[in-house]
Design a protein around this motif. Structure first.
Motif, PDB file in Angstrom:
ATOM      1  N   SER A   1      -1.907   2.348 -11.160  1.00  0.00           N
ATOM      2  CA  SER A   1      -2.447   2.046 -12.490  1.00  0.00           C
ATOM      3  C   SER A   1      -3.807   1.364 -12.410  1.00  0.00           C
ATOM      4  N   SER A   2      -4.204   0.941 -11.196  1.00  0.00           N
ATOM      5  CA  SER A   2      -5.499   0.270 -10.999  1.00  0.00           C
ATOM      6  C   SER A   2      -6.450   1.134 -10.177  1.00  0.00           C
ATOM      7  N   ASP A   3      -6.281   2.447 -10.269  1.00  0.00           N
ATOM      8  CA  ASP A   3      -7.147   3.386  -9.559  1.00  0.00           C
ATOM      9  C   ASP A   3      -7.093   3.175  -8.053  1.00  0.00           C
TER      10      ASP A   3
ATOM     11  N   LYS B   1       1.632  -0.422  -9.263  1.00  0.00           N
ATOM     12  CA  LYS B   1       0.549  -1.259  -9.778  1.00  0.00           C
ATOM     13  C   LYS B   1      -0.801  -0.752  -9.283  1.00  0.00           C
ATOM     14  N   ALA B   2      -0.862  -0.371  -7.999  1.00  0.00           N
ATOM     15  CA  ALA B   2      -2.115   0.146  -7.454  1.00  0.00           C
ATOM     16  C   ALA B   2      -2.505   1.457  -8.123  1.00  0.00           C
TER      17      ALA B   2
ATOM     18  N   ASN C   1      -6.551   0.458  -6.370  1.00  0.00           N
ATOM     19  CA  ASN C   1      -7.055  -0.831  -5.876  1.00  0.00           C
ATOM     20  C   ASN C   1      -5.897  -1.701  -5.400  1.00  0.00           C
TER      21      ASN C   1
ATOM     22  N   LYS D   1      -8.302   0.018  -0.799  1.00  0.00           N
ATOM     23  CA  LYS D   1      -7.906   1.038  -1.766  1.00  0.00           C
ATOM     24  C   LYS D   1      -7.054   2.103  -1.093  1.00  0.00           C
TER      25      LYS D   1
ATOM     26  N   SER E   1      -5.010   8.006  -4.947  1.00  0.00           N
ATOM     27  CA  SER E   1      -3.973   8.188  -5.967  1.00  0.00           C
ATOM     28  C   SER E   1      -2.905   9.174  -5.516  1.00  0.00           C
TER      29      SER E   1
END
Length: 499
Positions: free
Chosen positions: A402-404, A399-400, A406, A412, A415
Protein backbone atom coordinates in the motif's frame (compact mmCIF):
# COMPACT_ATOMS: atom_id res chain seq x y z
CA UNK A 1 16.38 -1.26 52.40
CA UNK A 2 18.91 -3.80 51.11
CA UNK A 3 22.49 -3.75 52.33
CA UNK A 4 25.40 -2.99 50.03
CA UNK A 5 26.67 -6.59 50.18
CA UNK A 6 23.26 -8.10 49.49
CA UNK A 7 22.65 -5.64 46.65
CA UNK A 8 25.95 -6.63 45.04
CA UNK A 9 24.98 -10.31 45.31
CA UNK A 10 21.61 -9.69 43.65
CA UNK A 11 23.07 -7.50 40.91
CA UNK A 12 25.70 -10.15 40.13
CA UNK A 13 23.10 -12.89 39.98
CA UNK A 14 20.89 -10.92 37.58
CA UNK A 15 23.80 -9.87 35.38
CA UNK A 16 25.27 -13.38 35.12
CA UNK A 17 21.98 -15.20 34.56
CA UNK A 18 20.70 -12.61 32.10
CA UNK A 19 23.67 -13.45 29.84
CA UNK A 20 22.27 -16.98 29.48
CA UNK A 21 18.60 -16.11 29.10
CA UNK A 22 16.87 -16.37 25.74
CA UNK A 23 13.21 -15.91 24.86
CA UNK A 24 13.14 -16.43 21.12
CA UNK A 25 13.85 -19.29 18.80
CA UNK A 26 17.19 -18.24 17.36
CA UNK A 27 16.31 -18.89 13.73
CA UNK A 28 13.83 -17.57 11.26
CA UNK A 29 11.73 -19.96 9.21
CA UNK A 30 13.80 -19.61 6.05
CA UNK A 31 15.42 -22.46 4.12
CA UNK A 32 18.52 -21.03 2.45
CA UNK A 33 20.18 -23.00 -0.36
CA UNK A 34 22.33 -20.22 -1.76
CA UNK A 35 25.90 -21.13 -2.59
CA UNK A 36 28.80 -19.41 -0.82
CA UNK A 37 26.47 -17.21 1.27
CA UNK A 38 26.29 -17.31 5.09
CA UNK A 39 23.00 -18.66 6.38
CA UNK A 40 22.42 -15.92 8.93
CA UNK A 41 18.65 -16.08 9.22
CA UNK A 42 18.45 -15.53 12.97
CA UNK A 43 16.06 -13.51 15.08
CA UNK A 44 17.10 -10.00 15.92
CA UNK A 45 16.91 -10.69 19.66
CA UNK A 46 15.24 -8.65 22.39
CA UNK A 47 15.31 -4.93 21.69
CA UNK A 48 16.81 -2.98 24.58
CA UNK A 49 17.96 -6.12 26.42
CA UNK A 50 21.69 -5.45 26.07
CA UNK A 51 21.22 -1.82 27.12
CA UNK A 52 19.25 -2.96 30.19
CA UNK A 53 22.04 -5.39 31.14
CA UNK A 54 24.61 -2.61 30.81
CA UNK A 55 22.55 -0.50 33.25
CA UNK A 56 22.71 -3.36 35.75
CA UNK A 57 26.44 -3.68 35.18
CA UNK A 58 26.89 0.04 35.90
CA UNK A 59 24.86 -0.30 39.13
CA UNK A 60 26.97 -3.31 40.13
CA UNK A 61 30.23 -1.44 39.56
CA UNK A 62 28.96 1.56 41.53
CA UNK A 63 27.95 -0.67 44.46
CA UNK A 64 31.31 -2.46 44.47
CA UNK A 65 33.12 0.89 44.53
CA UNK A 66 30.91 2.02 47.42
CA UNK A 67 31.81 -1.15 49.35
CA UNK A 68 35.46 -0.13 49.36
CA UNK A 69 34.71 2.86 51.63
CA UNK A 70 31.63 1.69 53.53
CA UNK A 71 30.52 -1.16 55.74
CA UNK A 72 28.99 -4.09 53.84
CA UNK A 73 25.89 -4.07 56.07
CA UNK A 74 25.07 -0.44 55.42
CA UNK A 75 21.98 0.11 53.27
CA UNK A 76 22.51 0.90 49.58
CA UNK A 77 20.91 4.32 49.18
CA UNK A 78 19.69 5.71 45.86
CA UNK A 79 19.70 2.30 44.20
CA UNK A 80 17.55 1.05 41.31
CA UNK A 81 17.79 -2.49 42.64
CA UNK A 82 14.04 -2.94 43.14
CA UNK A 83 13.27 -1.72 39.61
CA UNK A 84 15.89 -4.03 38.05
CA UNK A 85 14.94 -7.03 40.18
CA UNK A 86 11.21 -6.74 39.43
CA UNK A 87 12.00 -6.30 35.73
CA UNK A 88 14.15 -9.45 35.81
CA UNK A 89 11.36 -11.40 37.53
CA UNK A 90 8.93 -10.22 34.84
CA UNK A 91 11.30 -11.15 32.02
CA UNK A 92 12.09 -14.71 33.12
CA UNK A 93 8.64 -15.72 34.37
CA UNK A 94 6.52 -16.96 31.44
CA UNK A 95 3.42 -16.53 33.62
CA UNK A 96 4.12 -12.79 33.59
CA UNK A 97 5.71 -12.27 30.17
CA UNK A 98 4.69 -14.78 27.52
CA UNK A 99 7.45 -15.71 25.14
CA UNK A 100 8.73 -14.51 22.79
CA UNK A 101 9.78 -11.27 24.43
CA UNK A 102 10.60 -8.66 21.81
CA UNK A 103 11.65 -5.60 23.85
CA UNK A 104 12.71 -4.45 27.32
CA UNK A 105 12.45 -0.87 28.62
CA UNK A 106 10.81 0.30 25.41
CA UNK A 107 9.48 3.85 25.10
CA UNK A 108 6.41 4.08 22.88
CA UNK A 109 5.30 7.33 21.31
CA UNK A 110 1.99 8.91 22.22
CA UNK A 111 -0.19 10.62 19.62
CA UNK A 112 0.99 14.18 19.01
CA UNK A 113 -1.48 16.64 20.47
CA UNK A 114 -2.81 19.40 18.29
CA UNK A 115 -0.94 22.63 18.91
CA UNK A 116 1.80 20.87 20.86
CA UNK A 117 5.30 21.84 19.77
CA UNK A 118 8.31 19.59 19.84
CA UNK A 119 8.55 15.80 19.83
CA UNK A 120 5.54 13.75 20.96
CA UNK A 121 5.68 12.36 24.49
CA UNK A 122 6.32 8.70 25.12
CA UNK A 123 5.36 6.12 27.74
CA UNK A 124 7.58 3.35 29.04
CA UNK A 125 6.71 -0.34 28.73
CA UNK A 126 9.04 -2.51 30.80
CA UNK A 127 8.52 -5.72 28.81
CA UNK A 128 6.94 -6.22 25.38
CA UNK A 129 5.89 -9.87 25.41
CA UNK A 130 4.08 -12.45 23.30
CA UNK A 131 5.63 -11.04 20.08
CA UNK A 132 4.12 -7.63 20.79
CA UNK A 133 0.68 -8.79 21.86
CA UNK A 134 1.22 -7.97 25.56
CA UNK A 135 2.74 -5.01 27.37
CA UNK A 136 4.03 -5.36 30.93
CA UNK A 137 4.41 -2.16 32.95
CA UNK A 138 5.93 -2.33 36.42
CA UNK A 139 5.31 0.31 39.08
CA UNK A 140 7.12 0.27 42.41
CA UNK A 141 5.00 3.06 43.85
CA UNK A 142 4.14 2.75 47.56
CA UNK A 143 0.72 3.30 49.09
CA UNK A 144 2.20 6.17 51.12
CA UNK A 145 3.15 7.94 47.89
CA UNK A 146 -0.35 7.52 46.44
CA UNK A 147 -1.93 8.91 49.65
CA UNK A 148 0.53 11.81 49.73
CA UNK A 149 -0.44 12.66 46.16
CA UNK A 150 -4.14 12.66 47.12
CA UNK A 151 -3.40 14.94 50.07
CA UNK A 152 -1.60 17.36 47.76
CA UNK A 153 -4.54 17.39 45.34
CA UNK A 154 -6.94 18.04 48.24
CA UNK A 155 -4.75 20.95 49.31
CA UNK A 156 -4.81 22.44 45.82
CA UNK A 157 -8.59 22.13 45.64
CA UNK A 158 -9.02 23.78 49.07
CA UNK A 159 -6.62 26.57 48.15
CA UNK A 160 -8.49 27.20 44.91
CA UNK A 161 -11.84 27.40 46.72
CA UNK A 162 -10.47 29.87 49.27
CA UNK A 163 -9.19 32.31 46.65
CA UNK A 164 -11.46 35.26 45.84
CA UNK A 165 -10.44 35.13 42.17
CA UNK A 166 -9.45 31.51 41.58
CA UNK A 167 -7.06 30.84 38.73
CA UNK A 168 -8.68 28.75 36.01
CA UNK A 169 -6.20 25.91 35.65
CA UNK A 170 -6.64 22.15 35.48
CA UNK A 171 -6.12 20.10 38.60
CA UNK A 172 -3.22 17.63 38.52
CA UNK A 173 -4.05 14.09 37.40
CA UNK A 174 -3.03 11.32 39.81
CA UNK A 175 0.02 9.34 38.69
CA UNK A 176 -1.80 6.03 38.17
CA UNK A 177 -4.57 7.60 36.06
CA UNK A 178 -2.05 9.53 33.98
CA UNK A 179 -0.02 6.36 33.43
CA UNK A 180 -3.10 4.34 32.50
CA UNK A 181 -4.30 6.98 30.05
CA UNK A 182 -0.90 7.16 28.33
CA UNK A 183 -0.57 3.38 28.05
CA UNK A 184 -4.07 3.18 26.59
CA UNK A 185 -3.32 5.95 24.09
CA UNK A 186 -0.06 4.33 23.00
CA UNK A 187 -1.71 0.94 22.54
CA UNK A 188 -4.11 2.44 20.00
CA UNK A 189 -1.09 3.31 17.84
CA UNK A 190 0.42 -0.18 17.99
CA UNK A 191 -2.30 -2.50 16.70
CA UNK A 192 -1.05 -6.05 16.15
CA UNK A 193 -3.12 -8.90 14.74
CA UNK A 194 -6.15 -6.54 14.55
CA UNK A 195 -6.01 -5.93 18.30
CA UNK A 196 -4.51 -3.49 20.74
CA UNK A 197 -1.81 -5.05 22.91
CA UNK A 198 -3.08 -6.37 26.24
CA UNK A 199 -1.73 -4.10 29.00
CA UNK A 200 -0.72 -5.53 32.37
CA UNK A 201 0.19 -3.14 35.19
CA UNK A 202 2.03 -4.75 38.12
CA UNK A 203 1.89 -2.72 41.34
CA UNK A 204 4.84 -4.53 42.83
CA UNK A 205 4.69 -2.99 46.33
CA UNK A 206 0.93 -3.04 46.93
CA UNK A 207 -1.52 -5.69 48.13
CA UNK A 208 -5.30 -5.94 47.64
CA UNK A 209 -5.80 -5.77 51.39
CA UNK A 210 -3.86 -2.49 51.63
CA UNK A 211 -6.08 -1.00 48.95
CA UNK A 212 -9.25 -2.22 50.66
CA UNK A 213 -8.18 -0.69 53.99
CA UNK A 214 -7.09 2.61 52.49
CA UNK A 215 -8.74 5.75 51.07
CA UNK A 216 -11.59 4.67 48.80
CA UNK A 217 -10.25 6.94 46.06
CA UNK A 218 -7.30 4.60 45.59
CA UNK A 219 -9.61 1.71 44.74
CA UNK A 220 -11.54 4.08 42.49
CA UNK A 221 -8.35 4.84 40.53
CA UNK A 222 -7.76 1.15 39.98
CA UNK A 223 -11.34 0.70 38.76
CA UNK A 224 -10.74 3.49 36.26
CA UNK A 225 -7.63 1.70 35.01
CA UNK A 226 -9.77 -1.31 34.16
CA UNK A 227 -11.99 0.99 32.08
CA UNK A 228 -8.84 1.89 30.11
CA UNK A 229 -8.46 -1.84 29.36
CA UNK A 230 -5.59 -2.30 31.80
CA UNK A 231 -5.30 -5.44 33.92
CA UNK A 232 -3.95 -4.60 37.39
CA UNK A 233 -1.84 -7.10 39.36
CA UNK A 234 -0.44 -6.82 42.88
CA UNK A 235 3.13 -7.76 43.74
CA UNK A 236 5.42 -9.64 41.38
CA UNK A 237 5.79 -13.42 41.62
CA UNK A 238 9.31 -14.67 42.24
CA UNK A 239 10.71 -17.17 39.77
CA UNK A 240 13.83 -19.35 39.61
CA UNK A 241 15.35 -19.40 36.15
CA UNK A 242 16.01 -22.96 35.08
CA UNK A 243 18.48 -23.17 32.23
CA UNK A 244 18.21 -26.54 30.49
CA UNK A 245 19.50 -27.71 27.11
CA UNK A 246 17.09 -27.06 24.26
CA UNK A 247 15.61 -30.16 22.63
CA UNK A 248 16.91 -30.75 19.11
CA UNK A 249 14.87 -28.87 16.54
CA UNK A 250 13.23 -30.45 13.57
CA UNK A 251 14.83 -29.37 10.27
CA UNK A 252 12.74 -26.92 8.31
CA UNK A 253 10.65 -28.40 5.51
CA UNK A 254 8.63 -26.72 2.75
CA UNK A 255 4.85 -26.98 2.72
CA UNK A 256 3.23 -29.49 0.38
CA UNK A 257 1.92 -26.62 -1.71
CA UNK A 258 4.80 -24.41 -2.88
CA UNK A 259 4.31 -20.87 -4.15
CA UNK A 260 6.66 -19.94 -7.04
CA UNK A 261 7.82 -16.50 -8.06
CA UNK A 262 8.95 -15.53 -11.56
CA UNK A 263 12.62 -16.30 -10.86
CA UNK A 264 11.90 -19.92 -9.96
CA UNK A 265 9.49 -20.48 -12.85
CA UNK A 266 12.22 -19.31 -15.23
CA UNK A 267 14.72 -21.54 -13.41
CA UNK A 268 12.38 -24.53 -13.85
CA UNK A 269 12.22 -24.06 -17.64
CA UNK A 270 15.81 -22.84 -18.12
CA UNK A 271 18.10 -24.65 -20.50
CA UNK A 272 20.81 -24.88 -17.84
CA UNK A 273 18.41 -26.71 -15.52
CA UNK A 274 17.70 -29.43 -18.08
CA UNK A 275 20.95 -29.64 -20.10
CA UNK A 276 22.47 -33.13 -19.92
CA UNK A 277 26.00 -32.11 -18.93
CA UNK A 278 26.12 -28.55 -17.61
CA UNK A 279 29.70 -29.03 -16.41
CA UNK A 280 30.90 -29.13 -20.02
CA UNK A 281 29.12 -25.95 -21.05
CA UNK A 282 31.46 -23.22 -22.22
CA UNK A 283 29.99 -19.74 -22.19
CA UNK A 284 31.24 -16.43 -23.51
CA UNK A 285 29.95 -13.77 -21.15
CA UNK A 286 31.35 -10.28 -21.08
CA UNK A 287 34.06 -9.40 -18.58
CA UNK A 288 31.71 -8.18 -15.86
CA UNK A 289 32.52 -10.07 -12.68
CA UNK A 290 28.87 -10.46 -11.68
CA UNK A 291 28.11 -12.17 -15.00
CA UNK A 292 30.99 -14.59 -14.60
CA UNK A 293 30.02 -15.36 -11.01
CA UNK A 294 26.35 -15.87 -11.85
CA UNK A 295 27.12 -18.28 -14.67
CA UNK A 296 29.74 -20.24 -12.74
CA UNK A 297 27.40 -20.54 -9.76
CA UNK A 298 24.57 -21.81 -11.91
CA UNK A 299 26.74 -24.34 -13.71
CA UNK A 300 28.25 -25.41 -10.40
CA UNK A 301 24.79 -25.80 -8.91
CA UNK A 302 23.54 -27.83 -11.84
CA UNK A 303 26.70 -29.98 -11.89
CA UNK A 304 25.33 -32.09 -9.02
CA UNK A 305 26.56 -29.68 -6.33
CA UNK A 306 23.07 -28.41 -5.66
CA UNK A 307 21.01 -29.09 -8.79
CA UNK A 308 17.61 -27.43 -8.57
CA UNK A 309 15.33 -30.41 -9.21
CA UNK A 310 17.57 -32.71 -7.18
CA UNK A 311 17.22 -30.18 -4.38
CA UNK A 312 13.44 -30.25 -4.72
CA UNK A 313 13.40 -34.03 -4.64
CA UNK A 314 15.64 -34.17 -1.56
CA UNK A 315 13.81 -31.47 0.38
CA UNK A 316 10.12 -31.99 -0.38
CA UNK A 317 7.56 -34.67 0.27
CA UNK A 318 7.11 -35.62 -3.38
CA UNK A 319 3.98 -37.67 -2.67
CA UNK A 320 1.95 -34.54 -1.92
CA UNK A 321 3.96 -31.89 -3.79
CA UNK A 322 2.11 -29.27 -5.85
CA UNK A 323 3.49 -26.06 -7.37
CA UNK A 324 1.45 -22.87 -7.62
CA UNK A 325 1.88 -19.30 -8.80
CA UNK A 326 -0.21 -16.20 -9.47
CA UNK A 327 -1.75 -15.27 -12.81
CA UNK A 328 0.42 -12.14 -12.76
CA UNK A 329 3.60 -14.23 -12.46
CA UNK A 330 2.48 -16.45 -15.33
CA UNK A 331 1.97 -13.44 -17.56
CA UNK A 332 5.28 -11.87 -16.51
CA UNK A 333 7.13 -15.10 -17.27
CA UNK A 334 5.63 -15.29 -20.76
CA UNK A 335 6.62 -11.67 -21.36
CA UNK A 336 10.21 -12.28 -20.24
CA UNK A 337 10.65 -15.52 -22.16
CA UNK A 338 9.26 -13.93 -25.32
CA UNK A 339 12.35 -11.70 -25.24
CA UNK A 340 15.08 -14.07 -24.00
CA UNK A 341 13.74 -17.63 -24.29
CA UNK A 342 14.93 -20.26 -26.71
CA UNK A 343 12.64 -22.70 -28.53
CA UNK A 344 12.92 -25.48 -25.94
CA UNK A 345 12.40 -23.02 -23.09
CA UNK A 346 9.26 -21.58 -24.69
CA UNK A 347 7.96 -25.12 -25.24
CA UNK A 348 8.57 -25.98 -21.58
CA UNK A 349 6.87 -22.75 -20.54
CA UNK A 350 3.68 -23.89 -22.24
CA UNK A 351 3.99 -27.36 -20.72
CA UNK A 352 4.66 -26.12 -17.20
CA UNK A 353 1.21 -24.50 -17.07
CA UNK A 354 -0.93 -26.36 -19.59
CA UNK A 355 0.45 -29.88 -19.31
CA UNK A 356 2.33 -31.83 -21.94
CA UNK A 357 5.77 -33.44 -22.02
CA UNK A 358 7.60 -30.93 -19.85
CA UNK A 359 10.52 -33.35 -19.42
CA UNK A 360 11.19 -33.99 -23.12
CA UNK A 361 14.92 -33.71 -23.80
CA UNK A 362 15.67 -33.09 -20.12
CA UNK A 363 18.28 -34.93 -18.09
CA UNK A 364 15.38 -35.62 -15.70
CA UNK A 365 13.24 -37.32 -18.36
CA UNK A 366 13.78 -40.75 -16.78
CA UNK A 367 12.94 -39.53 -13.27
CA UNK A 368 10.60 -36.51 -13.52
CA UNK A 369 9.85 -34.45 -10.41
CA UNK A 370 6.17 -34.39 -9.33
CA UNK A 371 4.15 -31.23 -8.67
CA UNK A 372 3.49 -30.24 -12.29
CA UNK A 373 1.75 -28.64 -14.07
CA UNK A 374 1.93 -25.44 -12.02
CA UNK A 375 -1.53 -24.37 -10.85
CA UNK A 376 -2.75 -20.79 -10.78
CA UNK A 377 -3.70 -19.32 -7.39
CA UNK A 378 -7.28 -18.11 -7.30
CA UNK A 379 -7.70 -14.41 -6.52
CA UNK A 380 -10.77 -15.37 -4.49
CA UNK A 381 -8.59 -17.29 -2.03
CA UNK A 382 -10.47 -20.54 -2.60
CA UNK A 383 -7.36 -22.68 -2.85
CA UNK A 384 -6.68 -23.19 0.84
CA UNK A 385 -8.16 -22.58 4.24
CA UNK A 386 -6.67 -20.35 6.90
CA UNK A 387 -2.99 -19.45 6.82
CA UNK A 388 -0.87 -21.07 9.52
CA UNK A 389 1.97 -18.56 9.52
CA UNK A 390 2.42 -15.75 11.99
CA UNK A 391 1.05 -12.81 10.05
CA UNK A 392 3.80 -10.35 11.04
CA UNK A 393 5.44 -10.73 7.63
CA UNK A 394 2.08 -10.80 5.87
CA UNK A 395 1.02 -7.50 7.39
CA UNK A 396 4.40 -5.98 6.69
CA UNK A 397 4.11 -7.02 3.04
CA UNK A 398 0.56 -5.67 2.81
CA UNK A 399 1.63 -2.37 4.35
CA UNK A 400 4.57 -2.10 1.95
CA UNK A 401 2.30 -2.86 -1.00
CA UNK A 402 0.00 0.00 0.00
CA UNK A 403 3.09 2.25 0.25
CA UNK A 404 4.43 1.54 -3.24
CA UNK A 405 6.86 -1.06 -1.94
CA UNK A 406 8.45 1.23 0.64
CA UNK A 407 9.91 -0.77 3.54
CA UNK A 408 11.33 2.19 5.45
CA UNK A 409 14.91 1.57 6.56
CA UNK A 410 14.82 -1.84 4.83
CA UNK A 411 14.52 -0.20 1.38
CA UNK A 412 11.96 -0.98 -1.32
CA UNK A 413 10.46 -4.20 -2.62
CA UNK A 414 8.75 -4.40 -6.01
CA UNK A 415 4.98 -4.62 -6.03
CA UNK A 416 4.84 -7.90 -7.97
CA UNK A 417 7.25 -9.50 -5.46
CA UNK A 418 5.03 -8.33 -2.60
CA UNK A 419 1.91 -9.70 -4.30
CA UNK A 420 3.65 -13.06 -4.79
CA UNK A 421 4.75 -13.22 -1.14
CA UNK A 422 1.29 -12.22 0.09
CA UNK A 423 -0.34 -14.99 -1.97
CA UNK A 424 1.84 -17.58 -0.19
CA UNK A 425 1.55 -16.09 3.29
CA UNK A 426 -2.23 -15.85 3.10
CA UNK A 427 -2.41 -19.59 2.48
CA UNK A 428 0.39 -20.76 4.76
CA UNK A 429 2.50 -21.93 1.80
CA UNK A 430 6.26 -21.85 1.46
CA UNK A 431 7.36 -19.35 -1.19
CA UNK A 432 10.27 -20.58 -3.34
CA UNK A 433 12.34 -17.68 -4.61
CA UNK A 434 15.84 -16.46 -5.43
CA UNK A 435 15.08 -12.91 -4.28
CA UNK A 436 17.26 -12.88 -1.18
CA UNK A 437 17.37 -9.13 -0.60
CA UNK A 438 13.60 -8.68 -0.72
CA UNK A 439 13.05 -11.54 1.72
CA UNK A 440 15.65 -10.11 4.12
CA UNK A 441 13.81 -6.79 4.02
CA UNK A 442 10.45 -8.44 4.70
CA UNK A 443 11.56 -10.51 7.70
CA UNK A 444 13.49 -7.71 9.41
CA UNK A 445 12.22 -7.66 12.99
CA UNK A 446 10.38 -10.98 12.66
CA UNK A 447 10.63 -12.85 15.95
CA UNK A 448 8.53 -15.92 15.90
CA UNK A 449 6.11 -18.28 14.29
CA UNK A 450 2.60 -18.62 15.72
CA UNK A 451 2.96 -22.38 15.94
CA UNK A 452 6.52 -22.70 17.17
CA UNK A 453 6.42 -26.49 17.14
CA UNK A 454 5.87 -26.40 13.38
CA UNK A 455 8.86 -26.95 11.10
CA UNK A 456 7.23 -25.57 7.93
CA UNK A 457 9.37 -22.90 6.30
CA UNK A 458 7.84 -19.60 5.26
CA UNK A 459 10.46 -18.92 2.59
CA UNK A 460 12.82 -21.15 0.61
CA UNK A 461 15.74 -19.43 -1.10
CA UNK A 462 17.70 -20.86 -4.03
CA UNK A 463 20.54 -19.44 -6.11
CA UNK A 464 19.44 -16.71 -8.57
CA UNK A 465 19.14 -17.78 -12.19
CA UNK A 466 17.86 -15.03 -14.43
CA UNK A 467 21.21 -13.37 -15.23
CA UNK A 468 22.98 -16.62 -16.09
CA UNK A 469 20.01 -17.72 -18.18
CA UNK A 470 20.19 -14.56 -20.23
CA UNK A 471 23.93 -14.95 -20.77
CA UNK A 472 23.54 -18.60 -21.73
CA UNK A 473 20.79 -17.70 -24.15
CA UNK A 474 22.94 -15.00 -25.76
CA UNK A 475 25.82 -17.47 -26.07
CA UNK A 476 23.53 -20.05 -27.65
CA UNK A 477 22.11 -17.55 -30.13
CA UNK A 478 25.62 -16.50 -31.10
CA UNK A 479 26.52 -20.14 -31.69
CA UNK A 480 23.51 -20.53 -33.97
CA UNK A 481 24.59 -17.54 -36.02
CA UNK A 482 28.07 -18.97 -36.42
CA UNK A 483 26.98 -22.51 -37.39
CA UNK A 484 24.88 -23.78 -40.33
CA UNK A 485 21.26 -24.32 -39.41
CA UNK A 486 19.71 -27.78 -39.74
CA UNK A 487 16.45 -29.44 -38.89
CA UNK A 488 17.80 -30.65 -35.57
CA UNK A 489 18.60 -27.15 -34.27
CA UNK A 490 16.27 -27.38 -31.30
CA UNK A 491 17.91 -30.54 -29.98
CA UNK A 492 21.33 -28.96 -30.41
CA UNK A 493 20.22 -26.13 -28.17
CA UNK A 494 20.41 -28.53 -25.27
CA UNK A 495 24.19 -28.84 -25.55
CA UNK A 496 26.49 -25.83 -25.43
CA UNK A 497 29.61 -26.77 -27.34
CA UNK A 498 33.05 -25.93 -26.11
CA UNK A 499 34.85 -23.46 -28.32
Amino acid sequence: MTSIAESIRIYKEIFEQSALFTSNDDRLLVIDNWLDVPNDWTCSGIEGYHRWRMLIRAELIAAEELLQTNDANEPLISSNLIAHWTCWMAIINPAVSKHPITAVNKYLMLPKRQGHKGKPKSVKVDVVADAGREWIRLSNIKLSSILAELTEIDSLITSSEDEADPVDQPMPVPFLLKLGHELSEASCRHIIHDQRPAIHLYLTRLTPQEIADSDSRVASQLETLSLYGIQVHFGIPTYDLKLSPKPPRQPLKPSSNINLDVSTIIAFISLTTHIHDPAEASLKPNNANEHVRAISNQLRQESSVCALFDLVRQTCDTDTLQFWTTQENKERTYSIMEKIGGASEKRRLDCIFDGGDFWQGSRYSDSPVPGFPVKIISDAGEDVATASFDDFVLRRAQKALSSDGNMGSAGKVTSHTLRTVIAGLERGWTTLTSNRQSIKALVQGWHTHLHNNSSIATFWLVEPRSLSEQMLERSDRQRKLEQPQDSNADSKQQTVNSK
